[in-house]
Design a protein around this motif. Sequence first.
Motif, mmCIF file in Angstrom:
data_model
loop_
_atom_site.group_PDB
_atom_site.id
_atom_site.type_symbol
_atom_site.label_atom_id
_atom_site.label_comp_id
_atom_site.label_asym_id
_atom_site.label_seq_id
_atom_site.Cartn_x
_atom_site.Cartn_y
_atom_site.Cartn_z
ATOM 1 N N ASP A 1 0.847 -1.197 0.000
ATOM 2 C CA ASP A 1 0.000 0.000 0.000
ATOM 3 C C ASP A 1 0.882 1.246 0.000
ATOM 4 O OD1 ASP A 1 -1.823 2.006 0.363
ATOM 5 O OD2 ASP A 1 -2.699 1.190 2.198
ATOM 6 N N TYR A 2 0.821 2.019 -1.086
ATOM 7 C CA TYR A 2 1.659 3.218 -1.199
ATOM 8 C C TYR A 2 0.970 4.491 -0.703
ATOM 9 C CZ TYR A 2 5.900 1.430 -3.369
ATOM 10 O OH TYR A 2 7.108 0.813 -3.595
ATOM 11 N N ASN A 3 -0.230 4.362 -0.181
ATOM 12 C CA ASN A 3 -0.882 5.512 0.439
ATOM 13 C C ASN A 3 -0.116 5.881 1.708
ATOM 14 O OD1 ASN A 3 -2.830 7.071 2.076
ATOM 15 N ND2 ASN A 3 -4.277 6.524 0.456
ATOM 16 N N MET A 4 0.117 7.160 1.927
ATOM 17 C CA MET A 4 0.920 7.574 3.073
ATOM 18 C C MET A 4 0.136 7.593 4.380
ATOM 19 S SD MET A 4 3.992 7.758 2.214
ATOM 20 C CE MET A 4 4.586 8.460 3.758
ATOM 21 N N SER A 5 -1.153 7.432 4.335
ATOM 22 C CA SER A 5 -1.947 7.416 5.556
ATOM 23 C C SER A 5 -1.446 6.326 6.498
ATOM 24 C CB SER A 5 -3.421 7.167 5.210
ATOM 25 O OG SER A 5 -4.202 7.123 6.377
ATOM 26 N N GLY A 6 -1.166 6.709 7.739
ATOM 27 C CA GLY A 6 -0.671 5.762 8.727
ATOM 28 C C GLY A 6 0.807 5.485 8.660
ATOM 29 N N ARG A 7 1.526 6.194 7.781
ATOM 30 C CA ARG A 7 2.958 5.933 7.597
ATOM 31 C C ARG A 7 3.820 7.119 8.022
ATOM 32 N NH1 ARG A 7 4.053 1.396 4.988
ATOM 33 N NH2 ARG A 7 2.544 0.504 3.540
ATOM 34 N N THR A 8 4.985 6.829 8.501
ATOM 35 C CA THR A 8 6.026 7.786 8.895
ATOM 36 C C THR A 8 5.494 8.760 9.952
ATOM 37 O OG1 THR A 8 5.708 9.583 7.256
ATOM 38 C CG2 THR A 8 6.952 7.616 6.556
ATOM 39 N N TYR A 9 6.374 9.510 10.536
ATOM 40 C CA TYR A 9 5.959 10.404 11.620
ATOM 41 C C TYR A 9 4.915 11.405 11.162
ATOM 42 C CZ TYR A 9 8.400 14.525 9.813
ATOM 43 O OH TYR A 9 8.773 15.602 9.042
ATOM 44 N N ARG A 10 4.859 11.680 9.867
ATOM 45 C CA ARG A 10 3.954 12.712 9.362
ATOM 46 C C ARG A 10 2.498 12.283 9.407
ATOM 47 N NH1 ARG A 10 5.360 12.634 4.093
ATOM 48 N NH2 ARG A 10 4.674 14.723 3.508
ATOM 49 N N TYR A 11 2.245 10.983 9.269
ATOM 50 C CA TYR A 11 0.863 10.495 9.227
ATOM 51 C C TYR A 11 0.590 9.306 10.149
ATOM 52 C CZ TYR A 11 -0.215 13.432 5.178
ATOM 53 O OH TYR A 11 -0.452 14.493 4.350
ATOM 54 N N MET A 12 1.605 8.803 10.836
ATOM 55 C CA MET A 12 1.426 7.614 11.663
ATOM 56 C C MET A 12 0.479 7.901 12.829
ATOM 57 S SD MET A 12 4.409 5.164 13.155
ATOM 58 C CE MET A 12 4.010 3.695 14.107
ATOM 59 N N GLU A 13 -0.421 6.961 13.083
ATOM 60 C CA GLU A 13 -1.420 7.133 14.136
ATOM 61 C C GLU A 13 -1.035 6.414 15.423
ATOM 62 O OE1 GLU A 13 -4.746 5.565 12.109
ATOM 63 O OE2 GLU A 13 -4.796 7.172 10.607
ATOM 64 N N LYS A 14 -0.286 5.336 15.317
ATOM 65 C CA LYS A 14 0.107 4.568 16.495
ATOM 66 C C LYS A 14 1.378 5.161 17.117
ATOM 67 C CE LYS A 14 -3.110 1.437 15.907
ATOM 68 N NZ LYS A 14 -2.797 0.034 15.611
ATOM 69 N N GLU A 15 1.518 4.941 18.415
ATOM 70 C CA GLU A 15 2.716 5.427 19.102
ATOM 71 C C GLU A 15 3.928 4.614 18.661
ATOM 72 O OE1 GLU A 15 3.207 6.716 23.556
ATOM 73 O OE2 GLU A 15 3.659 4.566 23.396
ATOM 74 N N PRO A 16 5.025 5.258 18.303
ATOM 75 C CA PRO A 16 6.202 4.510 17.852
ATOM 76 C C PRO A 16 7.013 3.953 19.010
ATOM 77 C CG PRO A 16 6.688 6.840 17.838
ATOM 78 C CD PRO A 16 5.241 6.713 18.246
ATOM 79 N N LEU A 17 7.948 3.108 18.686
ATOM 80 C CA LEU A 17 8.923 2.646 19.677
ATOM 81 C C LEU A 17 9.937 3.755 19.930
ATOM 82 C CD1 LEU A 17 10.003 0.222 21.354
ATOM 83 C CD2 LEU A 17 11.419 -0.354 19.377
ATOM 84 N N TYR A 18 10.490 4.284 18.848
ATOM 85 C CA TYR A 18 11.351 5.469 18.903
ATOM 86 C C TYR A 18 10.952 6.382 17.750
ATOM 87 C CZ TYR A 18 14.546 3.275 22.253
ATOM 88 O OH TYR A 18 15.102 2.691 23.366
ATOM 89 N N PRO A 19 10.769 7.656 18.007
ATOM 90 C CA PRO A 19 10.257 8.554 16.970
ATOM 91 C C PRO A 19 11.336 9.126 16.054
ATOM 92 C CG PRO A 19 10.285 9.658 19.103
ATOM 93 C CD PRO A 19 10.775 8.270 19.342
ATOM 94 N N PHE A 20 10.916 9.454 14.847
ATOM 95 C CA PHE A 20 11.767 10.183 13.909
ATOM 96 C C PHE A 20 12.322 11.432 14.598
ATOM 97 C CE2 PHE A 20 12.240 13.771 11.043
ATOM 98 C CZ PHE A 20 13.003 13.259 10.014
ATOM 99 N N GLY A 21 13.597 11.739 14.317
ATOM 100 C CA GLY A 21 14.202 12.950 14.858
ATOM 101 C C GLY A 21 14.747 12.822 16.259
ATOM 102 N N PHE A 22 14.604 11.642 16.874
ATOM 103 C CA PHE A 22 15.017 11.457 18.268
ATOM 104 C C PHE A 22 16.468 11.025 18.371
ATOM 105 C CE2 PHE A 22 15.606 8.265 21.692
ATOM 106 C CZ PHE A 22 15.574 9.132 22.777
ATOM 107 N N GLY A 23 17.136 11.514 19.418
ATOM 108 C CA GLY A 23 18.495 11.106 19.728
ATOM 109 C C GLY A 23 18.998 11.853 20.950
ATOM 110 N N LEU A 24 19.627 11.129 21.874
ATOM 111 C CA LEU A 24 20.114 11.722 23.118
ATOM 112 C C LEU A 24 21.549 12.220 22.976
ATOM 113 C CD1 LEU A 24 18.768 8.957 25.542
ATOM 114 C CD2 LEU A 24 17.764 11.224 25.147
ATOM 115 N N SER A 25 22.016 12.900 24.011
ATOM 116 C CA SER A 25 23.356 13.491 24.021
ATOM 117 C C SER A 25 23.960 13.326 25.406
ATOM 118 C CB SER A 25 23.250 14.980 23.661
ATOM 119 O OG SER A 25 24.487 15.637 23.839
#
Length: 714
Positions: free
Chosen positions: A554-578
């Motif tokens: 399914d190439y529809n972006m609904s529900g995909r990537t941080y921009r459209y994902m509805e479920k809570e991720p394990l680790y989110p896009f853009g995350f990283g500690l210091s």
Amino acid sequence: MSEVYPYKNSNLPIEERVKDLVSRMTLSEKISQMLHESPAIPRLGIPEYNWWNECLHGVARAGIASVFPQAIGLGATFNPDLIYQIAEIISDEARAKHHEFVRNNDRGIYKGLTFWSPNVNIFRDPRWGRGQETYGEDPFLTGELGVAFVKGLQGNDERYLKLVATPKHYAVHSGPEKLRHQFNAVVNNKDLRETYLPAFKKCVKEGHAASIMGAYNRTNDEPCCGSKTLLIDILRKEWGFDGYVVSDCGAIDDFHMHHKVTKNAAESATMAVNNGCELNCGNTYESLLTAVKEGLVSEETIDKAVTKLFEARFRLGMFDPPEMVLYANIPYSVNDSDEHRKMTLKAALESIVLLKNENNLLPLQKNLKKIAVIGPNADSLDVLLGNYNGTPSKYVTMLDGIKNKVSAEVLYAKGCELTGSSKEGFKDAIEAAVKSDVVIACMGISPKLEGEEGHVEGSDADGDRLNLDLPGVQKDLLKELKDTGKPIVLVLLNGSPLTINWAKENIPAIIEAWYPGEEGGTAVADIIFGDYSPAGRLPVTFVKSLDDIPPFEDYNMSGRTYRYMEKEPLYPFGFGLSFAEFEYDNLWLSSEKISVDDAIDIYVDVKNVGHVKSDEVVQLYLKDTESSVKVPKYELRGVKRINLLPGEKKTVKFEFKPRDMALIDNDGRCILEPGLFTVYEGESQPDEMSQELMGRKVLSKTFEITGDLRELVY
């Protein structure tokens, strides 16, 4: 005195020289030059040339070369400036190697100056085995890094190209690998122009890429390498692309063999050439002679195609004396040089993402007495290199890096294989752990388990992955190591997300190292023992389960990537500690109300309130809060990687132009609507999980756009 033909006169304009050369070629000769293995034409002084070359993260498949982190790791740097520097180094080595090959009359495959990189497809689904070749899931970040890579490869000489860069695979291409030769990617106009095309457009419009590679699949029923919509209407007419298009290898045979949109090779070649694919990786274009005789293709169309190909070769300086071409004089000694090796280390350091650091377990003290290094990826060369790679003359595995860093006794045990059910090695691993002060577990996957169809021996789906868990008995080993009570640092080596749900809850420190290149072990050790503060960010969402995302096909972006994902991720896009701590303050806008024709500047102060020098990745997200159509929750619209000493503060500036604030409507139009917009600025995206994991809120400001709706040029 023999006549000097115009095409041999280096003082004439390239266009005039190419026109003269093409006019002297027979139809058969012209067609022969449209194959990636182009034979010599001795009577015209044209040497043989093989167009196929690769440099995804270093000059590939041509012997010794500097090997940088795999592309997904480069994406994790969030640093276009670094990507440009890396591409400059790659192009130096590529030029030096090419001219050395030519001096030795070696003109075979992987020896030329036309490189089929970068891969700017969107990593929309974590199952895709070639996601490792991309810069991640975000169109903005992919575009920024893609442009930097293209510019670094092609150089800045007004007359000559340093190399030809070839963004690929155009377009709407990201698996499944086993279906790629027959798959029809169905995509709506909104997703096409909001997600799948922006990076290609930027590489063409801003990077001035001299070439584009078409994809294997169909997009909305049209084979990509013969698509009027993609190659003529969008690429050439809308974007003004004036370079050449090359097919993926064997893709034109797919038209009749698998897509079944043509009857035979002549019809397939006809479809591709008439729709703007000038170069065939493969031999289908041998049928063009038949196609011309049958009136399917005109010789004028052949002439236009061959002209574009020779324009590229002339722009590379292939028909001029070497002394005229600055790039032809790069010494071979730059290849695999110490200076370049230092840059592979810098890139690896910037790519590594610290996912967890409970109770500040990291950095470890260097005066430990015994360290256990355990796991199937601890002493592996494969996991340093990824795919589409060169061969380093020297390399540093995780085990080597740790041994080189400390005087402690290092106890190594493989523990288990990458895959399989055998626990035969558990006993040695547990014994090493019990004897040691700390355990460094090097686990994950490898290029043997993910990659391109036909190139991966251990994949469960022709290169893709059907399961994102740690394979084999790795998690079982990790659990038994945890039972020893010793502190554990988990180092992940992989090119795509892993569902490490148990590890996230139970292991105190987790490092994402990707496939980190020839100096990967040094980089990981530098971070583990505190010689470098990590600042990499995830360029792709780590999901908790494949049940949380739509089906692979399914190439529809609904529900995909941080921009459209509805479920809570394990680790989110853009995350990283210091290892440092940063304070964001004083977010302000040049105006809180602008017209649809105005730009707006955004400023924020960033201060290192920690105790160590560190990079920080400043991320700017935009949300259209009153859009008339469904839009992403928010989108990355700015990124800057800065370095701050303890106590140092810098003001970071971003600019939004009208196009940066526009949306793509359901018809694929680019429009800027009046209304309210919110900007978020901080060290992560503004989702709740990121802010919880980081322990800090992102800043936000709202502004208003007034006036009438504007339709902008896409």
